[in-house]
Design an enzyme around this catalytic site. Sequence first.
Site, short mmCIF file in Angstrom:
data_model
loop_
_atom_site.label_atom_id
_atom_site.label_comp_id
_atom_site.label_asym_id
_atom_site.label_seq_id
_atom_site.Cartn_x
_atom_site.Cartn_y
_atom_site.Cartn_z
N CYS A 131 40.77 36.44 45.33
CA CYS A 131 40.36 36.49 43.84
C CYS A 131 41.25 35.29 42.93
CB CYS A 131 40.67 37.82 43.40
SG CYS A 131 40.17 37.94 41.45
N CYS A 134 42.49 36.83 39.79
CA CYS A 134 43.63 37.54 39.66
C CYS A 134 44.91 36.94 39.92
CB CYS A 134 43.38 38.58 40.88
SG CYS A 134 41.64 39.45 41.02
N ASP A 135 44.93 35.97 40.83
CA ASP A 135 46.15 35.67 41.68
C ASP A 135 46.39 34.10 41.25
OD1 ASP A 135 46.35 38.00 42.65
OD2 ASP A 135 45.37 37.41 44.37
#
Length: 309
Positions: A131, A134-135
């Site tokens: 993701c 997200c990261d």
Amino acid sequence: MEKVVIVGTGCAGLTAALYTARANLKPLVLTGRQPGGLLTTTSTVENFPGFPEGVDGCELVTRMQKQAERFGARVQFGTLEAANVKETPIHLTIDGEIVKTETLIIATGASHKHLGVPGEHELENKGVTYCATCDGALPMFRNQPLVVVGGGDSACEEALYLTRFGSMVYLVHRRDSLRASRIMAERTISHPKITPVWDSAVTEVLDVKQDKVTSVRVKNLKTNAESMIACAGLFVAIGHVPSTDLFKGVIDMDESGYIIPKKGPVTNVPGVFVAGDCSDRVYRQAITAAGMGCAAAIDCERFLGAEDK
Ligand SMILES: Cc1cc2nc3c(=O)[nH]c(=O)nc-3n(C[C@H](O)[C@H](O)[C@H](O)COP(=O)(O)OP(=O)(O)OC[C@H]3O[C@@H](n4cnc5c(N)ncnc54)[C@H](O)[C@@H]3O)c2cc1C
């Protein structure tokens, strides 16, 4: 005894929650391990109607949840572990507790696919991620070369997002053109910080000994030639697996595990309905998931109404 249990709090589950709550059915809604669902992993959603400036994914699902709760939906942090849908009432095991319900709406979405290559599992969260949104902004990826694997819309979205952080983004794809929609593919290929690596697959993630991603081994599938790409991150975007294992052998599904409804959201088991990405291998959008959640709720309400007569 519950009237309706909804499994999942993505767009599908929360829309089903809103409709069943407004029908005064006081649904019990289970979050699972990803409260808010997949949309919480993206930043701005630009294609959900009603938000001309776009809306943050987390904010959108938080608003959906509040709207459903306003009408009496009970959102519970819990995971469905087992379901006996053939029994009447349906027996569910939720975090070790048995819950009985007249109807069930399955809105469990789909999770990420893995490459299954050496080093991938060992280096998960140490440079391997599923993701970008997200990261991608983590310090370990800033101003570093990054690799994305995949050729669909998700892979393009991830690659484009990562151009904000990485020094260069290599997009490794098995074919010589992208599967993504034309507009997305063009935007991706023309980006000066994205380098496509065609006809290729990642075969190993290194370096397990250093306990972080330092490079990936790439094989050209036409020539079999191997090369290394130095990188600090590997972002895997090769598709999804529907989260339907619990229902295998009981609810009709295709070979990939996508639930095949009998008609609309109605499954082959009376009183069990389905909505969202767990039964949609084609569209997989927030708005389609929400629409399917609405349909599941309406049919569920009708089913209960017919039972009461
Ligand atoms: C990076 C990214 C960006 C995206 N951007 C967009 C966009 O801009 N516009 C758009 O329309 N779509 C976008 N999508 C797609 C969109 O997020 C999905 O189509 C949508 O979230 C599907 O909703 P869903 O409710 O079916 O499933 P999900 O959102 O996946 O929700 C599934 C829910 O089920 C729960 N669950 C699973 N198993 C269990 C269990 N056993 N017990 C209890 N709960 C369980 C999970 O915890 C979760 O709450 C994007 C997706 C990604 C990954």
